[in-house]
Enzyme design. Sequence first.
Site, PDB file in Angstrom:
ATOM      1  N   GLU A 172      43.300  15.174  39.952  1.00  0.00           N
ATOM      2  CA  GLU A 172      43.267  15.269  38.489  1.00  0.00           C
ATOM      3  C   GLU A 172      44.183  16.382  37.983  1.00  0.00           C
ATOM      4  OE1 GLU A 172      38.848  13.541  37.508  1.00  0.00           O
ATOM      5  OE2 GLU A 172      38.996  15.534  38.425  1.00  0.00           O
ATOM      6  N   GLU A 194      34.852  10.395  43.861  1.00  0.00           N
ATOM      7  CA  GLU A 194      33.567  10.806  43.276  1.00  0.00           C
ATOM      8  C   GLU A 194      32.504   9.718  43.307  1.00  0.00           C
ATOM      9  OE1 GLU A 194      36.793  13.335  41.405  1.00  0.00           O
ATOM     10  OE2 GLU A 194      36.525  11.198  41.859  1.00  0.00           O
TER      11      GLU A 194
END
Length: 280
Positions: A114, A135
């Site tokens: 990210e 995740e």
Amino acid sequence: MNDAPILLTHTSPQVATITFTNPPVNLVVGAIPRRLHGIVEELADDEQLQVLVFESDVPDFFLNHFDLAHLDDFPQPKDPGGPQLWTDISLQLTKAPYITVGKIRGRTRGGGNELALALDLRYASLEKAFFGQPEVGTAVVPGGGGTERLPRLVGRDRALEAVLTSVDYDAATAERWGWVTRALPDAELDEFVDGIVARLAAFDHTALATAKRMVNRAALPPDEDLVTAYAEFIATTNLPGYLARAAAAALTPEQALQAEYNLGEVLGTAALRRASAGGQ
């Protein structure tokens, strides 16, 4: 953990480099957002800086996912009610007047991916770079902008595949999808990136900053979406699905290290094993 998980060096008034150095696998621990946020705020006052390069000196890992086992050590927002530091870092980098360039070798996952997505230009080693958002495979959701930035680069369906399956993607696929700017043979990566950096450093500062700001108007997700994403990530770390998996994930240090090399495969195998055993 290395006492200095991030190093900042200046090669000229126009060029600086941030090096991630948190062996053995460059996990994002609390010290990294603290130090990185401080660097970004420091550089905000640097009127000469034109290019900021990000790289790693940890073999096989550029920047990895959050260390969820020590999430309590992550810093709180600088201002009450403001964005979390990890979100604020990405917002400041995307809006900074200097150009950010990632020289990516190794696994780049979760929060590390990210952060890479928040950079202006991403150049990856064909042989050594891998990307992923793991995740969901651990029963949480991305919180650092993966669900906001990735769809704008690769499209909704590919972003859904990456986020929902939690698999690792090689650099050739990442380039083909638009996840990275270019993927180059590892032997050519340094020279190519150095050439791009030198070219940008030689251009007019105001023209670079203005052009970046104009492209940002068309390409960036709303700030509030990034703030919301981090809150949703934190919420999932308190839900039964994640807590049960965290309690069951008892690995030796050597097992944990080996898992990081093939995390996408490890997460998928573990999920299928739980499903066949009647678990969730």
